[in-house]
Design a protein around this motif. Structure first.
Motif, short mmCIF file in Angstrom:
data_model
loop_
_atom_site.label_atom_id
_atom_site.label_comp_id
_atom_site.label_asym_id
_atom_site.label_seq_id
_atom_site.Cartn_x
_atom_site.Cartn_y
_atom_site.Cartn_z
N LEU A 255 3.62 6.54 -9.00
CA LEU A 255 2.57 7.43 -9.49
C LEU A 255 1.25 7.18 -8.76
O LEU A 255 0.46 8.13 -8.57
CB LEU A 255 2.39 7.22 -11.00
N TYR A 256 1.01 5.96 -8.36
CA TYR A 256 -0.24 5.62 -7.66
C TYR A 256 -0.32 6.35 -6.33
O TYR A 256 -1.35 6.95 -5.99
CB TYR A 256 -0.27 4.11 -7.46
N ALA A 257 0.76 6.31 -5.55
CA ALA A 257 0.78 7.00 -4.26
C ALA A 257 0.68 8.51 -4.46
O ALA A 257 0.01 9.21 -3.68
CB ALA A 257 2.05 6.64 -3.50
N ALA A 258 1.33 9.04 -5.49
CA ALA A 258 1.26 10.47 -5.76
C ALA A 258 -0.16 10.90 -6.07
O ALA A 258 -0.61 11.98 -5.66
CB ALA A 258 2.21 10.83 -6.91
N TYR A 259 -0.89 10.07 -6.80
CA TYR A 259 -2.27 10.39 -7.14
C TYR A 259 -3.15 10.42 -5.90
O TYR A 259 -4.02 11.29 -5.75
CB TYR A 259 -2.80 9.38 -8.15
N LEU A 260 -2.95 9.46 -4.99
CA LEU A 260 -3.72 9.46 -3.75
C LEU A 260 -3.41 10.69 -2.91
O LEU A 260 -4.31 11.24 -2.24
CB LEU A 260 -3.43 8.18 -2.96
N ARG A 261 -2.18 11.13 -2.94
CA ARG A 261 -1.85 12.39 -2.24
C ARG A 261 -2.62 13.56 -2.83
O ARG A 261 -3.12 14.43 -2.11
CB ARG A 261 -0.34 12.66 -2.31
N ALA A 272 4.51 1.28 -0.90
CA ALA A 272 4.20 0.41 -2.04
C ALA A 272 2.77 -0.09 -1.90
O ALA A 272 2.44 -0.80 -0.95
CB ALA A 272 5.18 -0.76 -2.11
N ILE A 273 1.91 0.27 -2.86
CA ILE A 273 0.50 -0.12 -2.85
C ILE A 273 0.22 -0.92 -4.11
O ILE A 273 0.42 -0.43 -5.22
CB ILE A 273 -0.42 1.11 -2.79
N PHE A 274 -0.24 -2.16 -3.94
CA PHE A 274 -0.47 -3.05 -5.08
C PHE A 274 -1.95 -3.38 -5.29
O PHE A 274 -2.29 -4.09 -6.22
CB PHE A 274 0.31 -4.36 -4.88
#
Length: 876
Positions: A255-261, A272-274
């Motif tokens: 969900l984190y990567a989707a939000y940045l998109r 994978a972003i932590f």
């Protein structure tokens, strides 16, 4: 925050920060400038003679032998040698000397030989430099921007109005939601309404930054614009909304990567972003398939520089890897399969070629493989896991956590108007004793109950979850074990309790309670600071008589784009770990090591023991010096036990004062909430909007008073004393009082400077502070028009081997401190100095006007200085 000592020691009282007596005979009369004993002929001999003359003046002795070790023979320490370097840099007949040179070459002769090739032309021709690749271009040079006072005040006014407008809209939405929930009939109805209100609130908080970004900015492009300008106000609003988005709770999730998109970033599959540091200029962020960004990485795609906001791209190729606590400046990139190690940084213009591994600050080529766990699973199974994991996260949030919070608050607030009803018509509820007794009782019960329940949960729930987590086994990301591991990490890393128990004997018992293996730890009363975190407390062990500073990150978890593994982290005995250290499970350090502040802990090669390590990449320094052993006369026996007992009593009182201050603040907030609730019938949602503003003001004033009271309502003075001296205990009490970092709420606004002045910082006009931190506020001086970036620290103290040392640091007008930079005590920066991102400016350094410094440790840079092409021979 505080560094911790390596050993115990004591002093009857604080003594002035004077140097220890040198081991050689002191100079008693003026002398000529002799050459060093043992110097040979040639260019190096003249350089050695001049260096010996400067060193003799600094140390205060008649003659310096060319083969005398600076630390073991002359009794110097880093502060003395920093003065030596500063004096040498002022000499036109000497090449520039840095602390890194001093540590690498700790005698006059070896230092002169190393520097001979860079002696100015007047002293002889220098050999041709080794060819190196040309550096990537830096952003266009800019003249420092200087906003006028009127523009500065206008910016602050607009920011205040935007904050008030947002507070009012949030209050209206919140009140209407709570009213609707409170109108529910029965438990099920209240729960369902809570789910709907919580879901709507979560979606709204996530969508507002996206809408604001596309409406006010559109697409971010590489550009410069002045701080405090109207363009800056729009950018600041978008940045603040993005940084406060609740999506940051979903780091390590698809969900984190989707939000940045959705914010405009170009992000590939299986990324994978932590890191919880949300990038701001997202259109300038490109991340290829399978890339991994570990926690605490700074990659915002902007920086503040000389009164300007500069935006620029950050690009990561397919399967790129960025290690813990790395910093990526603007205009940087990693190619496909490239790696950047932990505690490393790419400075503006640097690019890591495809397939290469780099480390250090600024980064340079390395032969180390920082990928410690491979990929597992096929694309289909990975996609299924992603969907299931994301859906599970959202269900837990929307169906459990938010309804409990929403419904609980609604149920608590619903009867309060009746409790606070005035006893007779025309009487204000604020004159009723019931009003204040209700707030007093409710705040005390809730504060104590919440603390007890949270502490109980920390000791029970993670242990149960850990039974199903297998260490030293590769598991797929987004599976059951991954979810359990993330839950354990969240539950056992609570800043409130580390701040409460840190800097005292209680921290050892608390960490044992969490699951740390501290069975061999010897109690010193300062084993750990008030800021330590981990991935798994059950896989962490620390040896006897080891002391740890603040900002330690114990890295038990290793990640790839599709898998993870948990491993044991073991810190050796009789060691000292400085501030801001990322300590991986693969660390190649053993017993009796000094790991300096911001050091890059080595993960390959031989095990380092009985040495000190400094810098990124790391190199060897002395484990201890003469000055740091002055207070070791009571490291054992009855005297140590007596002083430790006295320290424990003092720390117990400090902990009590800490809890009292926190409860008083909670009581004041509860009082404001009750007041808003009582005024709601007449003022509507405006009562709660006003309550939010009043709460913020009360928090600032309350904690400022607590801090100033802890310091005795006077400015702190430089100290040099034992950790068992009452002066040090009072300094620890100040750290405890200052552990509430509410100042970050004002980042990027003129109000941050007002808060700093309230806390005692001597700060100039129109300073731009995007997230700097001053542990000792009254020991810091900042000049006019300075630019302080996010993650910077100006720390005016250190402790080593039982000796506590603090001194003032002064930053001149128009200076720029880069993202993640760290400035130590006793430092002077002249006007116009630029310190690059992730740099470590060591204690005692004196930086000349207009100089550009960079590196860990920092040293002066020149416009034609290329980035290093090969690892230096001294790297360990």
């Amino acid at each position: 925050m505080p560094e911790k000592p390596t050993g115990a020691g004591a002093a009857a009282r604080p003594v002035p920060a004077a140097l220890p007596e040198p081991r050689t005979a002191p100079r008693t009369e003026p002398r000529p400038a002799p050459g060093p004993e043992g110097a040979s002929g040639g260019p190096a001999a003249e350089t050695a003679r001049l260096l010996a003359q400067v060193l003799a003046d600094v140390v205060g002795i008649e003659r310096v032998s060319g083969d005398s070790d600076f630390f073991t023979d002359l009794g110097a320490d880093s502060m003395v040698m920093a003065r030596f370097c500063a004096r040498a840099r002022k000499r036109a007949d000497l090449p520039p000397v840095s602390m890194k040179d001093v540590y690498r070459h700790p005698t006059v002769n070896s230092l002169a030989t190393a520097l001979a090739g860079t002696v100015p032309a007047a002293s002889g021709p220098a050999p041709a430099p080794t060819p190196m690749p040309a550096p990537a271009p830096e952003p266009a040079a800019t003249t420092p921007a200087r906003a006028g006072t009127a523009q500065y005040l206008l910016c602050g006014t607009l920011q205040l109005l935007l904050f008030l407008a947002y507070s009012y809209l949030a209050a209206v939405a919140t009140v209407q939601g709570f009213e609707w929930v409170a109108a529910g009939q029965g438990v099920l109805d209240v729960y369902l309404r809570s789910v709907l209100v919580g879901s709507a609130g979560f979606v709204g908080l996530c969508m507002v930054p996206i809408a604001a970004k596309w409406t006010l900015i559109g697409r971010f492009t590489p550009r410069d614009f002045p701080v405090w300008s109207l363009t800056y106000v729009r950018w600041w609003l978008v940045k603040t909304l993005i940084r406060t988005s609740p999506v940051r709770l979903f780091t390590g999730s698809p969900l984190y990567a989707a939000y940045l998109r959705a914010l405009g970033a170009t992000i590939g599959r299986d990324v994978a972003i932590f890191s919880t540091h949300l990038p701001v200029c997202t259109d300038l962020l490109t991340i290829g398939d399978g890339a991994v960004i570990r926690k605490d990485v700074l990659f915002s795609c902007y920086r503040a520089h000389a009164g300007l906001i500069q935006t620029g791209p950050v690009t990561l190729g397919d399967n790129a890897f960025v290690g813990e606590q790395a910093v990526l400046d603007i205009n940087t990139s990693l190619g496909a399969q490239a790696q950047l190690g932990h505690a490393s940084s790419l400075h503006a213009g640097q690019s890591v070629p495809a397939g290469e591994s780099w480390h250090g600050s600024p980064a340079e080529p390395s032969g180390t493989d920082f990928r410690t766990v491979g990929t597992v699973g096929g694309a289909d199974r990975s996609g299924t896991r992603k969907v299931c994991y994301t859906v599970g996260q959202l269900l837990a949030l929307l169906m459990v956590y938010l309804p409990l919070a929403t419904g609980g608050v609604a149920v608590l607030l619903d009867p309060l108007p009746r409790l606070d009803a005035p006893p007779r018509v025309g009487t204000s509820p604020f004159t009723s004793g019931t009003f204040y007794l209700t707030a007093l009782a409710a705040s005390l019960v809730l504060f104590l109950a919440a603390g007890f329940v949270a502490l109980l949960i920390q000791g029970v729930v993670p242990r149960l979850l850990n039974l199903a987590v297998e260490p030293d086994t590769v598991h797929p990301l987004y599976g059951v074990q991954y979810g359990l591991h993330r839950a354990i990490r969240v539950l056992t890393n609570r800043k409130f309790f580390t701040a409460l128990f840190g800097d005292s004997s209680a921290i050892v018992h608390y960490l044992r309670y969490l699951g740390y293996d501290l069975s061999r730890v010897t109690q010193t009363g300062s084993n750990f600071g008030s800021s330590v975190k981990h991935d798994s407390p059950f896989l962490t062990s620390v040896g006897s008589r080891t002391m740890v500073a603040d900002g330690l990150s114990l890295i038990n978890a290793e990640y790839s784009s599709t898998s993870f593994r948990l491993s044991r982290v073991s810190v050796g005995a009789h060691s000292f770990l400085g501030n801001r250290i990322a300590y991986p499970a693969q660390a190649r350090t053993g017993d009796n090591c000094l790991l300096a502040t911001k050091v890059m802990v080595p993960v390959d090669g031989e095990v380092r023991e009985d040495v000190g390590l400094l810098g990124s990449p790391p190199f060897v320094i002395p484990r201890t010096v003469l000055r740091d052993t002055r207070f070791q006369d009571v490291e054992s026996g009855d005297e140590l036990r007596r002083r430790l007992a006295a320290k424990n009593r003092h720390n117990a009182v400090t902990a009590g004062l800490y809890l009292t201050a926190r409860w008083v603040h909670f009581f004041l907030v509860a009082l404001v909430a009750l007041g808003a609730n009582a005024l709601y019938p007449s003022l509507g949602a405006s009562a709660f909007a006003l309550a939010g503003v009043v709460t913020l003001l009360i928090s600032v004033v309350h904690f400022a008073l607590v801090e100033r009271a802890a310091a005795g309502f006077r400015a702190q003075e430089p100290l040099y004393c034992s950790i068992y001296d009452p002066s040090f205990w009072r300094h620890e009490r100040f750290w405890k009082a200052a552990s509430v970092d509410y100042t970050q709420l004002f980042n990027g606004t003129p109000f941050k400077n007002v808060v700093w002045r309230l806390l005692g910082v001597r700060i100039g006009k129109r300073v731009f502070d995007d997230g700097c931190f001053f542990p000792e506020r009254t020991l810091v001086t900042v000049g006019d028009d300075c630019t302080l970036n996010a993650g910077t620290v100006v720390q005016c103290h250190s402790q080593e081997d039982g000796a506590f040392k603090s001194d003032r640091t002064a930053i001149g007008d128009g200076c720029t401190l880069g993202v993640g930079a760290f400035v130590h005590y006793g430092v002077t920066l002249a006007d116009g100095v630029q310190l690059a991102c992730d740099s470590f400016l060591m204690k005692g350094e004196q930086v000349p006007q207009g100089a550009r410094w960079a590196g860990n440790p920092a040293r002066q840079q020149h416009e034609d200085t290329p980035p290093p092409a090969t690892p230096p021979a001294h790297a360990v």
